[in-house]
Design an enzyme around this catalytic site. Structure first.
Site, PDB file in Angstrom:
ATOM      1  N   LYS A  10      30.455  -3.010  60.493  1.00 43.36           N
ATOM      2  CA  LYS A  10      30.906  -3.859  61.600  1.00 43.36           C
ATOM      3  C   LYS A  10      31.384  -5.196  61.057  1.00 43.36           C
ATOM      4  CE  LYS A  10      27.281  -6.897  61.548  1.00 43.36           C
ATOM      5  NZ  LYS A  10      27.409  -8.335  61.214  1.00 43.36           N
ATOM      6  N   ASP A 137      21.026  -5.358  64.944  1.00 39.94           N
ATOM      7  CA  ASP A 137      22.349  -4.761  64.779  1.00 39.94           C
ATOM      8  C   ASP A 137      22.341  -3.236  64.883  1.00 39.94           C
ATOM      9  OD1 ASP A 137      23.455  -7.247  64.384  1.00 39.94           O
ATOM     10  OD2 ASP A 137      23.660  -7.060  62.214  1.00 39.94           O
TER      11      ASP A 137
END
Length: 297
Positions: A10, A137
């Site tokens: 990401k 996350d």
């Protein structure tokens, strides 16, 4: 039988950070974008829990129960009253300790793989709840594409993305500890008002339209000053990418990977080549976004 799950890295196109909470965490407005760099996590029945890893920086990956992939298997097994007897093999391509959620990706990948291997039938909501227990996350690694994360970043709302965005990533010669970067954020913020984190309307609109130039004008990372304070050489990498024509340059998450948004694939190769010859980073990768979340392959 074995199950392999492919899971993306990401980049944070916005990371707005609030003041430290009493529990030591920070409220965030975290706009995640999954990019096409992947780890693959393969799980196979075994006599006990074992982890192996191959690929770039594999030597830096812990192979004990502190690894998020191991913790994911243990958490799911505990909920089902079974032993986590599985061999987890990680084929690593996401940078380690690079601010691109490589460890979180492995946790999400192992969770989905074990759920599939064991046939536990856990719902998406249950998997996301386990992800949130593992780390801020990890839920996004399961979901992928684009999302706004609030709270610690684990409370996700999917976002519309109207096109393909092209990125260049420069990996630094050493890592940065996420807790250390947050501590430095707190030190730098001492004595001043830290506003509540809010997602940028302009940025969300740029994502929805697929407008790279508008996105470049609105990307931000409140952790970047802290990362640069701890790792000043990153400023040279950012300057090199900007000088080569990147539309935007920022530290990815807590760093030390630096991310460069570019206009198209041709511009990505130009910026990547300039960074490779700049002497300011260890390796350079290109990738497009958005990418799907954890997927059984």
């Amino acid at each position: 039988m074995s199950v392999t799950v492919r899971v993306p890295a990401k980049v944070n196109v916005q990371l707005a950070v609030g003041a430290a909470r009493p529990d030591g965490f920070h409220d965030l407005a975290n706009v995640f974008l999954a990019v096409g760099l992947h780890d693959e996590v393969t799980v196979t029945p075994a006599d006990g829990l074992r982890i192996t890893c191959e690929g770039p920086d594999a030597a830096q990956v812990p192979l004990d129960r502190t690894n998020l992939a191991a913790r994911a298997a243990i958490a799911l097994a505990a909920r089902r009253g079974i032993e986590p007897n599985v061999h987890i093999h990680i084929a690593k391509d996401i940078p380690v300790a690079g601010g691109m959620a490589g460890g979180s990706a492995d946790g999400a990948g192992a969770l989905l793989a074990c759920n599939t291997l064991w046939g536990t039938g856990a719902s998406r909501a249950e998997l996301l709840a386990i992800c949130a227990e593992l780390g801020s996350d990890v839920p996004f690694s399961l979901v992928g594409r684009a999302a706004l994360g609030i709270g610690r970043g684990e409370q996700l709302t999917a976002l519309e993305v109207g096109g393909t965005f092209h990125w260049v990533f420069a990996m630094a010669g050493r890592g940065l500890s996420t807790p250390a970067v947050f501590r430095e954020f707190d030190r730098l913020a001492e004595g001043r008002h830290v506003p509540e984190p809010v997602a940028s309307a302009e940025l969300l609109q740029a994502l929805a339209k697929g407008d790279a130039e508008a996105l470049a004008a609105s990307v931000s990372n409140d952790l970047q000053p802290a990362a640069l304070s701890l790792f000043p050489e990153l400023a040279d990498t950012l300057d090199a990418g900007r000088g080569a024509g990147a539309l935007a340059a920022l530290v990815s998450g807590s760093g030390p990977t630096t991310a460069f948004l570019v206009r198209d694939a041709e511009a990505a190769e130009k910026v990547a080549q300039a960074l490779r010859t700049s002497g300011t980073c260890r390796t350079v990768r290109t990738a497009s976004a958005p990418a799907p979340g954890a997927t059984v392959v």
